[in-house]
Enzyme design. Structure first.
Site, PDB file in Angstrom:
ATOM      1  N   HIS A 115       0.846  -1.192   0.000  1.00 23.91           N
ATOM      2  CA  HIS A 115       0.000   0.000   0.000  1.00 23.91           C
ATOM      3  C   HIS A 115       0.886   1.250   0.000  1.00 23.91           C
ATOM      4  O   HIS A 115       1.255   1.752   1.058  1.00 23.91           O
ATOM      5  CB  HIS A 115      -0.909   0.007   1.229  1.00 23.91           C
ATOM      6  N   GLY A 204      -3.447  -3.921  11.863  1.00 26.87           N
ATOM      7  CA  GLY A 204      -3.864  -4.491  10.590  1.00 26.87           C
ATOM      8  C   GLY A 204      -5.366  -4.413  10.514  1.00 26.87           C
ATOM      9  O   GLY A 204      -5.911  -3.656   9.711  1.00 26.87           O
ATOM     10  N   PRO A 205      -6.085  -5.194  11.344  1.00 23.99           N
ATOM     11  CA  PRO A 205      -7.538  -4.996  11.403  1.00 23.99           C
ATOM     12  C   PRO A 205      -7.832  -3.554  11.820  1.00 23.99           C
ATOM     13  O   PRO A 205      -7.412  -3.111  12.889  1.00 23.99           O
ATOM     14  CB  PRO A 205      -7.984  -5.994  12.479  1.00 23.99           C
ATOM     15  N   ASN A 275      -7.741  11.432   3.881  1.00 20.57           N
ATOM     16  CA  ASN A 275      -7.445  11.456   2.447  1.00 20.57           C
ATOM     17  C   ASN A 275      -8.648  11.101   1.580  1.00 20.57           C
ATOM     18  O   ASN A 275      -8.565  11.132   0.356  1.00 20.57           O
ATOM     19  CB  ASN A 275      -6.253  10.552   2.111  1.00 20.57           C
ATOM     20  N   ILE A 277     -10.127   8.490   0.656  1.00 23.91           N
ATOM     21  CA  ILE A 277     -10.078   7.360  -0.274  1.00 23.91           C
ATOM     22  C   ILE A 277      -9.990   6.065   0.521  1.00 23.91           C
ATOM     23  O   ILE A 277      -9.210   5.946   1.465  1.00 23.91           O
ATOM     24  CB  ILE A 277      -8.862   7.453  -1.220  1.00 23.91           C
ATOM     25  N   HIS A 352      -4.079   3.027  -3.459  1.00 24.12           N
ATOM     26  CA  HIS A 352      -4.286   2.603  -2.076  1.00 24.12           C
ATOM     27  C   HIS A 352      -3.601   1.272  -1.784  1.00 24.12           C
ATOM     28  O   HIS A 352      -2.838   1.168  -0.829  1.00 24.12           O
ATOM     29  CB  HIS A 352      -5.792   2.487  -1.791  1.00 24.12           C
ATOM     30  N   ARG A 446     -17.067 -17.870  39.546  1.00 26.13           N
ATOM     31  CA  ARG A 446     -16.937 -16.412  39.380  1.00 26.13           C
ATOM     32  C   ARG A 446     -16.657 -15.742  40.728  1.00 26.13           C
ATOM     33  O   ARG A 446     -15.906 -14.767  40.806  1.00 26.13           O
ATOM     34  CB  ARG A 446     -18.176 -15.810  38.731  1.00 26.13           C
ATOM     35  N   GLU A 500     -17.318  -4.136  24.733  1.00 25.14           N
ATOM     36  CA  GLU A 500     -16.467  -5.323  24.816  1.00 25.14           C
ATOM     37  C   GLU A 500     -15.279  -5.267  23.861  1.00 25.14           C
ATOM     38  O   GLU A 500     -14.151  -5.602  24.242  1.00 25.14           O
ATOM     39  CB  GLU A 500     -17.295  -6.596  24.536  1.00 25.14           C
ATOM     40  N   PHE A 527     -20.303 -13.125  25.147  1.00 24.06           N
ATOM     41  CA  PHE A 527     -20.004 -11.858  24.493  1.00 24.06           C
ATOM     42  C   PHE A 527     -18.549 -11.753  24.029  1.00 24.06           C
ATOM     43  O   PHE A 527     -18.144 -10.682  23.548  1.00 24.06           O
ATOM     44  CB  PHE A 527     -20.395 -10.691  25.396  1.00 24.06           C
ATOM     45  N   ASP A 559     -31.564 -16.587  31.546  1.00 24.62           N
ATOM     46  CA  ASP A 559     -31.338 -15.592  30.495  1.00 24.62           C
ATOM     47  C   ASP A 559     -31.485 -16.175  29.096  1.00 24.62           C
ATOM     48  O   ASP A 559     -31.654 -15.436  28.123  1.00 24.62           O
ATOM     49  CB  ASP A 559     -29.949 -14.965  30.644  1.00 24.62           C
ATOM     50  N   HIS A 563     -27.661 -15.779  25.739  1.00 19.56           N
ATOM     51  CA  HIS A 563     -26.604 -15.573  26.726  1.00 19.56           C
ATOM     52  C   HIS A 563     -25.843 -16.857  27.066  1.00 19.56           C
ATOM     53  O   HIS A 563     -24.917 -16.819  27.875  1.00 19.56           O
ATOM     54  CB  HIS A 563     -27.191 -14.993  28.012  1.00 19.56           C
TER      55      HIS A 563
END
Length: 753
Positions: A115, A204-205, A275, A277, A352, A446, A500, A527, A559, A563
């Site tokens: 690029h 990257g992402p 830019n 684009i 690009h 938990r 999240e 989640f 739930d 969930h």
């Protein structure tokens, strides 16, 4: 950067009023000259091309209506100057910027992949950051008090590689530039922190990088609040980010930037490469919002540099203004032309994501007056940039001396801070973890997790974290600390809100800021769907985040299926470089935390129950490190009739089934399989001692997808699980209806033996 010789124009422009710190005690590494004492003409248009948010509102500045720059651009020409020295300096800046552009062009061209457009457009801001503003030591990329830089628009990575190369980093030699995107080079197709020293985070992402930058800035603000003293500002650095239109479109950037504004991260300065684009063409096809207005609403200070192509002074002035704003992060929108200098491809999507092509490279060389061969760095540019090696060493040496004085005055604080930036765990820290006996009361894992977290918070100075608006349900509050907020950044409970994805990426930034920072974050296990991309980056970039995931199965009950995680455990077992841990009781929960803390380059997911579970005989903290281990066995000679294998809340079911089978004369072994990954790492001899190859009668039970269990139980075994979505009902009823019971295990065992 400081210099041992007389200051250059660039250094003088970035003198104390621009690049200084909050207190005068740290100014000795800066050139301190008054701008009014300098006689020079601007290199480009007048200062009217820099707009603050107030003037922008008066004139109307939506993203859509801004003035577009011409596609065909001629070489930058320095304006008339009053002295030979400033003329030389202006020419050298132009030459340096074009060096960055052509290193990127040449690398992409040689690879025929990459690029080039972003590096060509962002070269001016990249040059100013790395050559004039940032503090770093090229020969020690991990010096603690360095400024951090994140290229969130990671596809433009040749910008960063060119800058690292010019600055003298050993990780990016000429051969690495020539090996861009090739096997074995230190210049992969997107920035990877584990490949290229000098790259802070893997990007990257799109959007992940700016969120990482928020985490880096959070870490700086937190550590500064904890360790700085009125007479010693020992933690003092900035986080700079370049992000693009794509980053702005991704929702994660809004999540993270909302928090940055809320927290008042004044040392976070983001440059928005405006830019217009993207890969599909002009962003008008899908992106017409006013980014300026949005960021103002998020609590950011916003500046617009209208000419990012040649407006060097405007970029410098924007940085000066940004640094003067202490209580907000700053977004500097820099309007640039993608592929600047390319006569036929600038300002188009064709520049690009692909090489310019030989003809266009030649045309660009002519257009920008660049007579050099590919990968050539002119001697005057090389000489100019070479000062960063001694200057960086001097910056670090000065800071080390400052820290030595700090250590004399504040011994305890210095020891804590040193453990954080060196990544050293306190001796005997693991002894703080609680232990349990079968007589200890039953409890949800938990809740047991919260006991572990609070015990660890007392002995691990780098532990901090929080939940996505579920702290009271995830049980993740550190009771001895308050909330990290804008005015209480020294505290260690981080309130992420319902964000999240942003939460996970921010924690990656915290983890990669300093090796001794141990961030944790929490939500319901289902989640992880909202944050999987950030978790994958944790695994890829070796960020040892601890993911505390509660409500781990159909056992959460009423739930209902939205969930109740089903496929989630299997999906993370398939992910490389991550530990998927499902403890069954208190001792295993403590063991899971011990493993998670020790693994600083591998993230951990702790899947924890909502429902109460008994403290089982035979479980242990130490057993967890083996991944799978025997908790009870009535066989001899490593020849059980059947092996029952359970994880988490289902280990109790396996134990009950074993008790009944033994009454009928069966030799039964019960194995707790907390972590597949840890078991895979054990020796062949150990694996055989737990799961002897000669014993094919194996039954597994887990309240989730059976996908993958054939690897453990073999073709002659049976996996009991849930291969469909859940239901809304009390947990006991769901378990019975779905066949996750001791009776089902007993029936399966009898079929096999």
């Amino acid at each position: 950067m400081a210099s041992t010789s007389s200051p250059t124009l660039s250094q003088a422009i970035l003198a104390r009023p621009i690049s200084g710190n909050a207190s005068s005690s740290s100014s000795s590494d800066r050139v301190s000259l008054s701008l009014s004492a300098l006689k020079f003409s601007p290199l480009s248009s007048s200062s009217s091309s820099l707009s603050s948010s107030s003037s922008r509102r008066a004139s109307g500045s939506s993203h859509r209506s801004r003035r577009r720059l011409p596609a065909v651009l001629r070489p930058i020409r320095a304006a008339a100057v009053e002295t030979l020295d400033t003329a030389t300096e202006a020419s050298l800046v132009e030459k340096s910027v074009n060096t960055i552009r052509f290193l990127a062009i040449d690398a992409v061209e040689k690879a025929n992949s990459g690029h080039p457009g972003l590096p060509m457009g962002c070269a001016p801001m990249g040059h100013i950051l790395y050559d004039e503003v940032m503090r770093y030591n090229p020969k020690n990329p991990y010096w603690f008090n360095r400024d951090r830089f994140v290229l969130s628009a990671g596809h433009g990575c040749m910008l960063q590689y060119a800058l690292l190369h010019l600055a003298g980093y050993d990780s990016v030699k000429e051969e690495d530039l020539k090996g861009f995107r090739q096997w074995g080079s230190k210049t992969p197709g997107h920035p990877e922190n584990f490949e290229t020293p000098g790259v802070e985070v893997t990007t990257g992402p799109l959007g992940q990088g700016i969120a990482n930058g928020v985490g880096l800035a959070l870490a700086e603000k937190h550590l500064a609040a904890r360790f700085n003293k009125p007479d010693s500002e020992i933690v003092d650095h900035y986080t700079y980010v370049i992000l693009g239109d794509g980053c702005q479109m991704e929702g994660i950037s809004n999540e993270a930037c909302s928090l940055a504004g809320h927290w008042g991260l004044g040392k976070l300065i983001a440059f928005y490469d405006d830019n217009h684009i993207s890969i599909d063409g002009d962003t008008d096809i899908a992106f017409t919002e006013s980014v300026d207005t949005r960021f103002e609403g998020l609590g950011w200070h916003v500046i617009w540099v209208k000419n990012g192509n040649t407006g060097y002074d405007e970029i410098r002035a924007a940085i000066k203004e940004a640094k003067a704003v202490k209580d907000k992060p700053t977004l500097i929108k820099v309007t640039t032309t993608i592929g600047y200098g390319s006569p036929n491809k600038a300002n188009s999507y064709s520049v690009h994501g692909s090489a310019l092509g030989a003809k266009e490279v030649d045309a660009t060389r002519k257009n920008l007056g660049w007579p050099y061969e590919p990968f050539h760095v002119p001697e005057d540019v090389k000489s100019h940039w070479s000062r960063h090696v001694p200057a960086g060493a001097a910056l670090e040496a000065e800071w080390n001396a400052k820290f030595a004085e700090y250590e004399k005055k504040y011994k305890e604080e210095a020891a804590e801070l040193k453990s954080i930036f060196k990544g050293e765990l306190p001796a005997g820290w693991e002894k703080a973890l609680p232990t349990y006996t079968p007589e200890s009361p039953a409890d949800a894992t938990r809740n047991l997790s919260q006991q572990c977290l609070n015990a660890l918070a007392k002995v691990l100075p780098g532990l901090l974290g929080g939940s996505a608006d579920l702290a009271s349900s995830n049980m993740t509050l550190l009771k001895m600390f308050g909330d990290f907020q804008k005015n209480t950044p020294e505290e260690r409970n981080v309130r992420f809100g319902v964000r999240e994805h942003g939460m996970g990426a921010i924690c990656n930034g915290i983890a990669l800021h300093s090796p001794g920072l141990i961030p944790y974050c929490a939500t319901f296990f289902v989640f992880t769907d909202y944050m999987r991309a950030a978790i994958r980056i944790s695994a890829l970039c070796e960020a040892g985040v601890i993911y505390v995931m509660t409500h781990d199965s159909i056992g959460l009950g009423e739930d209902g299926p939205t969930h109740q995680p089903i496929e989630h455990i299997a999906s993370f077992r398939a992910m490389p470089n991550i530990l998927m841990l499902r403890p069954a009781d208190g001792n295993e929960t403590a063991g899971a935390y011990k493993i998670a803390v020790l693994n600083r380059k591998r993230p951990s997911i702790l899947a924890l129950s909502r429902q109460k579970l008994p403290q089982l005989p035979g479980t242990s903290v130490e057993g967890v490190k083996k991944g799978g281990y025997i908790i009870s066995d009535s066989s001899s000679g490593n020849k059980p009739d059947v092996i029952l294998i359970g994880t988490g809340s289902e280990l109790e079911i396996a134990v009950k089934a074993a008790d009944e089978l033994r009454k009928e004369g069966k030799a039964v072994r019960v194995v707790s399989f907390v972590s597949w990954e840890l078991f895979d790492e054990q020796s062949a001899e150990y694996k055989e001692s737990v799961l002897p190859a000669a014993v094919s009668a194996r039954v597994s039970i887990e309240a989730g997808s059976t996908f993958g269990w054939s690897k453990i139980v073999g073709s002659g075994g049976k996996a009991i699980g849930v291969d469909h979505f859940g239901a809304s009902a009390p947990a006991g009823k769901i378990y019975k209806e779905f066949g996750i019971t001791a009776e089902a295990v007993i029936a399966a065992a009898k079929e096999l033996c």
